[in-house]
Scaffold this motif. Structure first.
Motif, PDB file in Angstrom:
ATOM      1  N   GLY A 291       0.794  -1.468  -0.009  1.00  0.00           N
ATOM      2  CA  GLY A 291      -0.229  -0.116   0.361  1.00  0.00           C
ATOM      3  C   GLY A 291       0.725   1.210   0.222  1.00  0.00           C
ATOM      4  O   GLY A 291       0.652   2.391   0.026  1.00  0.00           O
ATOM      5  N   GLU A 292       2.720   1.083  -0.267  1.00  0.00           N
ATOM      6  CA  GLU A 292       2.540   2.291  -0.350  1.00  0.00           C
ATOM      7  C   GLU A 292       2.321   3.162  -1.521  1.00  0.00           C
ATOM      8  O   GLU A 292       1.894   2.461  -3.005  1.00  0.00           O
ATOM      9  CB  GLU A 292       4.168   1.530  -0.268  1.00  0.00           C
ATOM     10  CG  GLU A 292       5.244   1.346   0.825  1.00  0.00           C
ATOM     11  CD  GLU A 292       6.094   0.962   0.903  1.00  0.00           C
ATOM     12  OE1 GLU A 292       6.873   0.906  -0.421  1.00  0.00           O
ATOM     13  OE2 GLU A 292       6.937   0.247   1.899  1.00  0.00           O
TER      14      GLU A 292
ATOM     15  N   ILE B  65      -7.402  10.312  -4.246  1.00  0.00           N
ATOM     16  CA  ILE B  65      -8.724  10.227  -3.646  1.00  0.00           C
ATOM     17  C   ILE B  65      -9.234   8.821  -4.490  1.00  0.00           C
ATOM     18  O   ILE B  65     -10.240   8.477  -4.293  1.00  0.00           O
ATOM     19  CB  ILE B  65      -9.275  11.333  -4.183  1.00  0.00           C
ATOM     20  CG1 ILE B  65      -9.453  12.924  -3.140  1.00  0.00           C
ATOM     21  CG2 ILE B  65     -11.059  11.801  -4.483  1.00  0.00           C
ATOM     22  CD1 ILE B  65      -9.211  14.329  -3.769  1.00  0.00           C
ATOM     23  N   GLY B  66      -8.868   8.886  -5.759  1.00  0.00           N
ATOM     24  CA  GLY B  66      -9.243   7.856  -6.230  1.00  0.00           C
ATOM     25  C   GLY B  66      -8.585   6.891  -5.657  1.00  0.00           C
ATOM     26  O   GLY B  66      -9.601   5.777  -6.189  1.00  0.00           O
ATOM     27  N   LEU B  67      -8.030   6.104  -4.996  1.00  0.00           N
ATOM     28  CA  LEU B  67      -7.382   5.185  -4.643  1.00  0.00           C
ATOM     29  C   LEU B  67      -8.411   5.159  -2.826  1.00  0.00           C
ATOM     30  O   LEU B  67      -8.437   3.904  -2.263  1.00  0.00           O
ATOM     31  CB  LEU B  67      -6.382   4.993  -4.143  1.00  0.00           C
ATOM     32  CG  LEU B  67      -4.782   5.373  -4.369  1.00  0.00           C
ATOM     33  CD1 LEU B  67      -3.614   5.279  -4.120  1.00  0.00           C
ATOM     34  CD2 LEU B  67      -4.974   3.833  -5.697  1.00  0.00           C
ATOM     35  N   GLY B  68      -9.849   5.929  -2.620  1.00  0.00           N
ATOM     36  CA  GLY B  68     -10.343   6.174  -1.409  1.00  0.00           C
ATOM     37  C   GLY B  68      -9.967   7.209  -0.439  1.00  0.00           C
ATOM     38  O   GLY B  68     -10.301   7.002   0.146  1.00  0.00           O
ATOM     39  N   TYR B  69      -8.467   7.477  -0.227  1.00  0.00           N
ATOM     40  CA  TYR B  69      -8.633   9.218   0.162  1.00  0.00           C
ATOM     41  C   TYR B  69      -9.196  10.332   0.740  1.00  0.00           C
ATOM     42  O   TYR B  69      -9.729   9.863  -0.801  1.00  0.00           O
ATOM     43  CB  TYR B  69      -6.684   9.057   0.613  1.00  0.00           C
ATOM     44  CG  TYR B  69      -6.020   8.442   0.500  1.00  0.00           C
ATOM     45  CD1 TYR B  69      -5.591   7.568   2.041  1.00  0.00           C
ATOM     46  CD2 TYR B  69      -5.326   7.271  -0.117  1.00  0.00           C
ATOM     47  CE1 TYR B  69      -4.553   7.202   2.593  1.00  0.00           C
ATOM     48  CE2 TYR B  69      -4.573   6.156  -0.361  1.00  0.00           C
ATOM     49  CZ  TYR B  69      -3.851   5.902   1.122  1.00  0.00           C
ATOM     50  OH  TYR B  69      -2.872   5.256   1.804  1.00  0.00           O
ATOM     51  N   SER B  70      -9.614  10.087   1.761  1.00  0.00           N
ATOM     52  CA  SER B  70     -10.220  11.624   1.653  1.00  0.00           C
ATOM     53  C   SER B  70      -9.857  12.650   2.757  1.00  0.00           C
ATOM     54  O   SER B  70      -9.356  12.302   3.386  1.00  0.00           O
ATOM     55  CB  SER B  70     -12.120  11.356   1.752  1.00  0.00           C
ATOM     56  OG  SER B  70     -12.223  10.676   2.957  1.00  0.00           O
TER      57      SER B  70
END
Length: 80
Positions: A49-50, A73-78
């Motif tokens: 996940g790096e 953001i596309g990876l799910g971070y917000s």
């Protein structure tokens, strides 16, 4: 050669990276930034996940960091 034109990342470069990743609550331990810059710059997922980032050599960092933000953001971070 000015600091902005250096092919080695600077403290200002790292501050720009952490400004984006910190705002999205990305653990700094997961952020890997290459010590040298290369065009056109790159971002991707590495092992465990790096987040692997290579900053651009000749392009301004601001537009690149906007694309890093969108990628994360596309990876799910917000923003937290």
């Amino acid at each position: 050669m000015t600091e902005e034109q250096s092919d080695i990342i600077t403290m200002a470069d790292m501050a720009a990276v952490f400004e984006v990743t910190d705002a999205l609550d990305v653990d700094r331990e997961l952020v890997r930034v290459e010590l040298t810059k290369e065009d056109p710059g790159a971002i991707g997922e590495g092992a465990n996940g790096e987040i692997e980032i290579t900053l651009p050599l000749s392009a301004p960092i601001e537009p690149f960091m906007a694309s890093v933000r969108q990628y994360l953001i596309g990876l799910g971070y917000s923003e937290g």
